[in-house]
Motif scaffolding. Structure first.
Motif, PDB file in Angstrom:
ATOM      1  N   PHE A   1       0.841  -1.204   0.000  1.00  0.00           N
ATOM      2  CA  PHE A   1       0.000   0.000   0.000  1.00  0.00           C
ATOM      3  C   PHE A   1       0.877   1.256   0.000  1.00  0.00           C
ATOM      4  O   PHE A   1       0.648   2.181  -0.766  1.00  0.00           O
ATOM      5  N   ILE A   2       1.883   1.246   0.895  1.00  0.00           N
ATOM      6  CA  ILE A   2       2.741   2.441   1.021  1.00  0.00           C
ATOM      7  C   ILE A   2       3.476   2.704  -0.289  1.00  0.00           C
ATOM      8  O   ILE A   2       3.507   3.822  -0.799  1.00  0.00           O
ATOM      9  N   ARG A   3       4.047   1.613  -0.866  1.00  0.00           N
ATOM     10  CA  ARG A   3       4.831   1.753  -2.099  1.00  0.00           C
ATOM     11  C   ARG A   3       3.974   2.339  -3.225  1.00  0.00           C
ATOM     12  O   ARG A   3       4.358   3.300  -3.884  1.00  0.00           O
ATOM     13  N   CYS A   4       2.799   1.778  -3.392  1.00  0.00           N
ATOM     14  CA  CYS A   4       1.941   2.219  -4.496  1.00  0.00           C
ATOM     15  C   CYS A   4       1.401   3.624  -4.246  1.00  0.00           C
ATOM     16  O   CYS A   4       1.258   4.411  -5.168  1.00  0.00           O
ATOM     17  N   THR A   5       1.128   3.942  -2.964  1.00  0.00           N
ATOM     18  CA  THR A   5       0.636   5.290  -2.640  1.00  0.00           C
ATOM     19  C   THR A   5       1.715   6.323  -2.941  1.00  0.00           C
ATOM     20  O   THR A   5       1.440   7.359  -3.558  1.00  0.00           O
TER      21      THR A   5
ATOM     22  N   SER B   1       1.367  14.103  -8.417  1.00  0.00           N
ATOM     23  CA  SER B   1       1.480  15.231  -7.491  1.00  0.00           C
ATOM     24  C   SER B   1       0.243  15.350  -6.604  1.00  0.00           C
ATOM     25  O   SER B   1      -0.378  16.408  -6.476  1.00  0.00           O
ATOM     26  N   GLU B   2      -0.134  14.236  -6.018  1.00  0.00           N
ATOM     27  CA  GLU B   2      -1.301  14.216  -5.140  1.00  0.00           C
ATOM     28  C   GLU B   2      -0.839  14.087  -3.690  1.00  0.00           C
ATOM     29  O   GLU B   2       0.269  13.627  -3.429  1.00  0.00           O
ATOM     30  N   SER B   3      -1.735  14.462  -2.761  1.00  0.00           N
ATOM     31  CA  SER B   3      -1.432  14.228  -1.349  1.00  0.00           C
ATOM     32  C   SER B   3      -1.497  12.714  -1.095  1.00  0.00           C
ATOM     33  O   SER B   3      -2.137  11.985  -1.869  1.00  0.00           O
TER      34      SER B   3
ATOM     35  N   ALA C   1      -3.897  10.031  -2.848  1.00  0.00           N
ATOM     36  CA  ALA C   1      -3.295   8.943  -3.644  1.00  0.00           C
ATOM     37  C   ALA C   1      -3.795   7.585  -3.159  1.00  0.00           C
ATOM     38  O   ALA C   1      -4.082   6.689  -3.963  1.00  0.00           O
ATOM     39  N   LEU C   2      -3.952   7.453  -1.821  1.00  0.00           N
ATOM     40  CA  LEU C   2      -4.411   6.178  -1.265  1.00  0.00           C
ATOM     41  C   LEU C   2      -5.859   5.892  -1.695  1.00  0.00           C
ATOM     42  O   LEU C   2      -6.179   4.778  -2.131  1.00  0.00           O
ATOM     43  N   THR C   3      -6.714   6.897  -1.594  1.00  0.00           N
ATOM     44  CA  THR C   3      -8.114   6.680  -2.011  1.00  0.00           C
ATOM     45  C   THR C   3      -8.168   6.451  -3.521  1.00  0.00           C
ATOM     46  O   THR C   3      -8.978   5.670  -4.008  1.00  0.00           O
TER      47      THR C   3
ATOM     48  N   LEU D   1      -5.927   4.924  -5.221  1.00  0.00           N
ATOM     49  CA  LEU D   1      -5.537   3.527  -5.453  1.00  0.00           C
ATOM     50  C   LEU D   1      -6.770   2.628  -5.421  1.00  0.00           C
ATOM     51  O   LEU D   1      -6.962   1.778  -6.291  1.00  0.00           O
ATOM     52  N   PHE D   2      -7.603   2.843  -4.401  1.00  0.00           N
ATOM     53  CA  PHE D   2      -8.789   2.003  -4.247  1.00  0.00           C
ATOM     54  C   PHE D   2      -9.748   2.184  -5.411  1.00  0.00           C
ATOM     55  O   PHE D   2     -10.293   1.215  -5.927  1.00  0.00           O
ATOM     56  N   SER D   3      -9.937   3.449  -5.832  1.00  0.00           N
ATOM     57  CA  SER D   3     -10.913   3.627  -6.915  1.00  0.00           C
ATOM     58  C   SER D   3     -10.344   3.174  -8.261  1.00  0.00           C
ATOM     59  O   SER D   3     -11.092   2.794  -9.152  1.00  0.00           O
ATOM     60  N   SER D   4      -8.989   3.181  -8.401  1.00  0.00           N
ATOM     61  CA  SER D   4      -8.431   2.754  -9.682  1.00  0.00           C
ATOM     62  C   SER D   4      -8.493   1.238  -9.847  1.00  0.00           C
ATOM     63  O   SER D   4      -8.635   0.738 -10.951  1.00  0.00           O
ATOM     64  N   ASN D   5      -8.376   0.518  -8.753  1.00  0.00           N
ATOM     65  CA  ASN D   5      -8.402  -0.945  -8.848  1.00  0.00           C
ATOM     66  C   ASN D   5      -8.984  -1.534  -7.573  1.00  0.00           C
ATOM     67  O   ASN D   5      -8.259  -2.013  -6.695  1.00  0.00           O
ATOM     68  N   ARG D   6     -10.306  -1.439  -7.481  1.00  0.00           N
ATOM     69  CA  ARG D   6     -10.990  -1.864  -6.258  1.00  0.00           C
ATOM     70  C   ARG D   6     -10.737  -3.339  -5.963  1.00  0.00           C
ATOM     71  O   ARG D   6     -10.611  -3.743  -4.822  1.00  0.00           O
ATOM     72  N   ARG D   7     -10.698  -4.094  -7.026  1.00  0.00           N
ATOM     73  CA  ARG D   7     -10.581  -5.539  -6.865  1.00  0.00           C
ATOM     74  C   ARG D   7      -9.281  -5.915  -6.161  1.00  0.00           C
ATOM     75  O   ARG D   7      -9.278  -6.698  -5.226  1.00  0.00           O
ATOM     76  N   ARG D   8      -8.178  -5.309  -6.623  1.00  0.00           N
ATOM     77  CA  ARG D   8      -6.895  -5.669  -6.028  1.00  0.00           C
ATOM     78  C   ARG D   8      -6.773  -5.146  -4.599  1.00  0.00           C
ATOM     79  O   ARG D   8      -6.440  -5.892  -3.682  1.00  0.00           O
ATOM     80  N   TYR D   9      -7.073  -3.851  -4.417  1.00  0.00           N
ATOM     81  CA  TYR D   9      -6.808  -3.258  -3.101  1.00  0.00           C
ATOM     82  C   TYR D   9      -7.876  -3.673  -2.080  1.00  0.00           C
ATOM     83  O   TYR D   9      -7.589  -3.790  -0.895  1.00  0.00           O
TER      84      TYR D   9
END
Lengths: 659, 87
Positions: free
Chosen positions: A469-473, A481-483, A487-489, A491-499
């Motif tokens: 999670f940390i690495r991908c965030t 250039s996101e906070s 970036a963490l949220t 991640l979830f919306s870009s690939n809900r299935r994986r995260y």
């Protein structure tokens, strides 16, 4: 009223049987009107079952004790909530609930019929209709909930007091929902076996149903464990009772199916294995119903019948018929279900999935043998054997540890081939952290090898997920250039299935922490105290202050007040109680628990007072609350994983606008 | 009364089963073979963006790293036009 209810069930049986034939005939003769007729029939079946359920609910609420089911499971002392939950307290009612949930699911499947491949659709309907017919047949012949007495008794027997718990309201419906939803992957698989056709793109539709079934079954098991913990007073949440073990087996095979389906979707592998798992999982759900309701297995925890019920023969017959039918289909279609790719490298996602599959299925098989062995021993050698916790712990614990390890490593592996260097790079810091945790625990006095190994493996797996999670965030945050939070949220919306899936893995690890801590390091004391006496358990000082006797409708409550001190300071008050129910002429325990993130202090009043002394069972369970927190995270992660992605939603919207 | 309710229920069920047979398949429903072909069309549409990411995250991470590296290199290297401007 009862006649209408029975007629509705009889009509449901006839309609469902017609649907099974009509949809199969429609597919064979290429006449879509027959398939449409079957769809209408299944919706009508759902309506009829809903009507029968509504009538039974009305009879329960109006306390018509002339109806045998109402007499057996309600009384005028019962609160409305538990009168409603009496709907699934008995055998007939719970089969009706099974049927109602199956009907609702079938209607949902029909409503989204466009997502199913047309070639499979009629056979899916046939399979679902056969299951409907089977349940309706049991309800009409041997489990009629509308049987009446010749005269009306003045008062009902009521449900067992131990069932008057929120767990009773929630646990059976969630568990049955899990069982019922597994009928969708089963119907899909049977359709693929009948037609001999399966394509990777078709699996996306079944994936969501599969996850939903897995979630409901898992939550049902967890709620059951919580209910046992807070209500039964024997000081635990899991006792390897055959009834609870029987619900765990389909969950394990369902977990295996969930994972190996990914390999089929992605690489066209494990086709036969997946078909086998889907069918086995559904049949194991039926088997769990058989264990629960058939009276064939001796259960100490659950107060179900101990004599073989007629329904047991129906359930066994159904399991046998489905096994035989799927076996024949397997044989006939064996050449059409060949894998498109072969298992290549050992260090790959596919190999990891295969290994975890084998472990999960092996675990399920061991538990299944544990359930069945006492019966087999009695049948073959005439001896009574009971396989308790030592057997299960010996089998479960080592395999569970390997699964924990795979939870950490498997998501880091790539498909086809993974480089060992890359894997080592990803896992080196989690491994260092795991060794550090093991060393700290050792220094702190933890000496049990299993506890140390379990802690290290859990830490390794948890740290590898968190570091992912940390690495991908960080990468996403830098690139866009996101906070960090955004970036963490993102991640979830870009690939809900994986995260979402990774969150579920984290939830399983939390559950493992709860189980390991509470089972390996629990403290148990039984003390007899006079009022004013003090018991010291670990660093708790417990003062027995008072015993109140309260007379209420239907019961007499003995409520003890226990002051909880740590050193000089009072940190809480616990009030365990023992209630005497006039209806059953027996006591029921109500435990009192003080929960913190570190541990649970659990007090049960074993015996109110004899010669001035009250007996208490005092337990301290380290880390137990993480079991329930893990359950919450499991729900959250699964909902994230199951939620349609933006792409899928826009696709659906496009389709709807077209139609 | 009970008999009337049961008769009504039976009638409703029989009507729901038979009307597709009496009317042929409904105009809103394409025939089975058409549905199959539209499902094949749907297969292509179902290729949802990002759908495969979950299985490739370690690769994706490496890919992103590579991209960041390329961008940094590009920024560090002065372009031809920039050189000309400097002359």
């Amino acid at each position: 009223m009862t006649d209408v209810g029975y007629a509705a069930l009889s009509l449901a049986l006839l309609t469902a049987a017609y649907c099974a034939l009509a949809s199969a005939w429609g597919a064979r003769s290429r006449r879509p009107q027959w398939i449409e007729s079957a769809e209408n029939g299944l919706v009508a079946t759902a309506g009829l079952v809903a009507l029968a359920t509504a009538i039974l609910l009305y009879l329960l609420l109006s306390q018509d004790f002339q109806v045998q089911y109402v007499y057996a499971h309600t009384s005028s002392y019962q609160s409305t909530l538990y009168v409603i939950s009496a709907l699934w307290a008995g055998q007939e009612g719970s089969l009706l609930l099974w049927s109602l949930l199956l009907s609702s699911i079938t209607v949902a499947v029909i409503l989204q019929k466009r997502q199913w491949p047309a070639v499979l659709w009629p056979y899916m309907l046939t399979s679902l209709a056969i299951i409907h017919s089977f349940f309706a047949l049991m309800l009409v012949t041997v489990q009629n909930p509308f049987t009446v007495y010749p005269t009306r008794p003045l008062e009902g027997a009521g449900i067992l007091p131990v069932l008057e718990n929120p767990g009773m309201v929630v646990h059976p419906p969630i568990l049955f929902l899990g069982y019922a939803v597994y009928s969708v992957p089963f119907a899909f698989t049977m359709a693929t076996l009948i037609t001999g056709r399966v394509e990777a793109s078709w699996l996306r539709g079944i994936r969501r149903w599969n996850i939903a079934a897995w979630l409901f079954l898992g939550l049902g098991i967890l709620v059951g464990a919580w209910w046992a913990y807070v209500e039964l007073g024997w000081g635990g949440y899991w006792s390897w009772d055959p009834v609870e073990s029987a619900s765990l087996v389909p969950w394990l095979t369902g977990t295996a199916y969930l994972h190996s389906l990914m390999a089929q979707e992605r690489r066209g592998m494990f086709k036969r294995w997946n078909a086998l798992l889907a069918i086995a999982t559904f049949l194991l759900c039926i088997l769990a119903t058989l264990v629960t309701r058939g009276g064939i297995i001796i259960s100490d925890l659950h107060g179900f019948s101990r004599t073989i019920q007629p329904v047991a023969y129906y359930l066994l017959g159904f399991i046998g018929a489905v096994t035989a039918a799927s076996g024949v289909l397997f044989y006939l279609q064996r050449h059409k279900l060949n894998d498109e790719q072969q298992l290549g490298q050992l260090l790959s996602r596919e190999s990891g999935l295969l290994l975890s599959n084998l472990l999960l299925v092996g675990l399920g098989a061991a538990i299944f043998m544990g359930i069945a062995f006492p019966n087999i021993a009695q049948m073959l050698w005439g001896i009574r054997v009971y396989l308790g916790s030592p057997f299960y712990n010996r089998v479960f614990a080592p395999l569970a540890l390997v699964i924990v390890f795979l939870i950490g490593v498997c998501p880091l592996l790539s498909w086809r081939k993974s480089s060992p260097q890359k894997l080592l790079r990803h896992i080196r810091y989690p491994a260092i952290l795991a060794v550090a945790v093991g060393s700290i625990l050792f220094v702190l006095g933890v000496r049990q090898p299993f506890a140390l190994l379990a802690s290290m493996l859990i830490m390794l797996a948890a740290a590898s997920i968190v570091s992912e999670f940390i690495r991908c965030t960080i990468r996403r945050s830098r690139l866009r250039s996101e906070s960090a939070l955004r970036a963490l949220t993102g991640l979830f919306s870009s690939n809900r299935r994986r995260y979402g899936g990774l969150l579920v893995h984290l939830a399983i690890l939390l559950i493992a922490i709860g189980i390991t801590g509470s089972s390996l390091y629990k403290t148990e004391r039984v003390v007899a105290l006079a009022q004013g006496d003090v018991a010291i358990v670990q660093d708790y000082i417990l003062k027995y202050e008072d015993l109140a006797v309260l007379n209420e409708v239907g019961k007499q409550r003995y409520v003890a007040t226990m002051g909880v001190y740590r050193g000089q300071s009072r940190i809480g008050t616990l009030r365990p109680e023992k209630d005497f129910y006039w209806s059953i002429q027996d006591y029921v325990t109500e435990v009192s628990i003080r929960t913190t993130l570190k541990e649970d202090l659990y007090i049960a009043l074993d015996w109110p007072e004899e010669e001035g002394l009250a007996t208490f069972r005092i337990n301290v369970y380290p880390l137990l609350v993480w079991l329930w927190i893990g359950g919450g995270l499991l729900l959250l992660g699964t909902l994230i994983a199951i939620w349609p992605s933006d792409g899928e939603r826009s696709l659906k919207a496009r389709r709807e606008s077209r139609t | 009364m009970t008999i009337a309710v049961i008769a009504l229920l039976t009638l409703l069920v029989v009507a729901s089963l038979t009307y597709p047979l009496l009317l042929g398949y409904s105009v809103t429903e394409p025939p089975a073979d058409k549905v199959e072909s539209s499902s094949a069309l749907g297969k292509a549409e179902m290729e949802v963006p990002n759908a495969d990411q979950e299985t490739q995250a370690p690769d994706l991470a490496a890919q992103v790293e590579e991209e960041v590296k390329v961008i940094r290199e590009r920024r560090a290297r002065p372009s031809a036009g920039h050189n000309r401007g400097g002359k």
